[in-house]
Design a protein around this motif. Structure first.
Motif, PDB file in Angstrom:
ATOM      1  N   TRP A 171       1.026  -1.183  -0.276  1.00 18.92           N
ATOM      2  CA  TRP A 171       0.062   0.022   0.466  1.00 18.92           C
ATOM      3  C   TRP A 171       0.581   1.563   0.014  1.00 18.92           C
ATOM      4  O   TRP A 171       1.557   1.568   0.989  1.00 18.92           O
ATOM      5  N   GLU A 218      -0.672   3.027  -4.915  1.00 15.91           N
ATOM      6  CA  GLU A 218      -0.860   1.830  -5.157  1.00 15.91           C
ATOM      7  C   GLU A 218      -2.314   1.522  -3.540  1.00 15.91           C
ATOM      8  O   GLU A 218      -1.524   0.747  -2.664  1.00 15.91           O
ATOM      9  N   THR A 219      -3.295   1.997  -3.881  1.00 15.19           N
ATOM     10  CA  THR A 219      -4.395   1.523  -2.676  1.00 15.19           C
ATOM     11  C   THR A 219      -5.479   1.018  -2.534  1.00 15.19           C
ATOM     12  O   THR A 219      -6.447   1.395  -1.931  1.00 15.19           O
ATOM     13  N   ALA A 261      -3.147   7.837  -6.735  1.00 17.71           N
ATOM     14  CA  ALA A 261      -3.094   6.477  -7.157  1.00 17.71           C
ATOM     15  C   ALA A 261      -3.606   6.803  -8.497  1.00 17.71           C
ATOM     16  O   ALA A 261      -4.166   7.019  -9.030  1.00 17.71           O
TER      17      ALA A 261
END
Length: 306
Positions: A192, A196-197, A290
């Motif tokens: 995370w 990149e969530t 993101a």
């Protein structure tokens, strides 16, 4: 607040995919030089109050280096986790075509747990499946699951790490596994970061269900340190820290995170990473950075080992 942990992926072998480690490591990355580097970073982490270390069978000689350090220093308060599933096959070559090979099988688990236990013994309190994905044969391998349940029942906590664009699916599915009427895994380690969530909601649910949540690759394998977005650079300048600290502060700001991994390759990188503790961010402060998960993981797959 979450704990920091030192991950040894960049310190147990001469090549890895973390950007920005070229100048951080010894010019000659032979075994002795990398052992000395690993021990120096472990010493610095311990002096800074870090009491968690994360290794894996595929991190070259990371478990061996860690075992030697623990024996020499005599530390009894270091919490060690390690992982099985990948085998290191590069034979200490930086230019190897293949560095590690994954296999989630009973034979691989049996072999690697023995190797980990022989090196680290009772120091290992948490043993994780390395890089679990929704298509892993583990989910349908009854014999493997029973063997894992036996290790759990012996007193070793079990967890899993995840990778790929379907991390959220993996987290939910793996935490539903039961052996002998009890949940098999009580820890999860996922990627995370502000790029990149996609696993965030699943990890929050895992935390609510009582699982310990580790976050790895908080700097996107060095992308957020080497080529940070403008917003990250601005926050770094405002707080007087590096972009790496801002990236890790964004991880620490998530209310469901228990442990934040630093993949520092040098003492200087470690100290810079730990400055994340001086930066307070709102959980959604960098949410607009993101990327689509598929694009993020395609970019990660294109990074060269070096």
């Amino acid at each position: 607040m979450p704990d920091f942990a030192l991950g040894l992926a960049a310190l147990g072998r001469p090549a890895y995919i973390n950007l920005g480690r070229e100048g951080a490591l010894p010019a000659d990355r032979d075994v002795d030089a990398m052992r000395a580097q690993c021990h120096a970073v472990l010493d610095a982490a311990y002096e800074a109050g870090v009491r968690r270390v994360d290794a894996a069978r595929s991190y070259g000689r990371a478990e061996e280096f860690l075992a030697g350090w623990l024996a020499e220093r005599g530390h009894r308060d270091v919490r060690v986790s390690s992982k099985w599933g990948y085998a290191y096959v590069a034979d200490w070559r930086r230019d190897a075509d293949v560095h590690e090979v994954k296999e989630h099988s009973l034979d691989r688990f049996t072999q690697q747990w023995k190797e980990t236990r022989d090196l680290l013994g009772a120091h290992v309190g948490l043993y994780k499946v390395h890089s679990l994905t929704p298509d892993s044969p583990l989910f349908g391998d009854v014999d493997l699951l029973i063997a894992l349940g036996g290790l759990r029942d012996s007193g070793v906590r079990l967890g899993f790490s995840t990778s790929g664009p379907r991390q959220a699916d993996t987290v939910r599915r793996a935490l539903d596994i039961q052996v002998e009427g009890r949940r098999l895994f009580d820890a999860v380690q996922s990627t995370w970061n502000v790029l990149e969530t996609s696993a965030g909601e699943a990890l929050a649910a895992a935390g609510d269900a009582g699982a310990e949540v580790f976050v790895k690759e908080g700097m996107a394998n060095g992308r957020l340190a080497v080529d940070p977005p403008a917003r990250v650079r601005e926050l770094a300048e405002r707080h007087g820290v590096g972009p790496d600290a801002v990236a890790l502060a964004a991880v620490r700001a998530q209310p469901w995170v228990d442990v934040v991994l630093s993949g520092a390759a040098s003492v200087d990188q470690l100290h810079a990473n730990l400055r994340a503790g001086d930066v307070e961010l709102d959980p959604d402060e960098l949410a607009d950075l993101a990327e689509p998960a598929e694009r993020y993981w395609a970019t990660r797959a294109s990074l060269a080992w070096g």
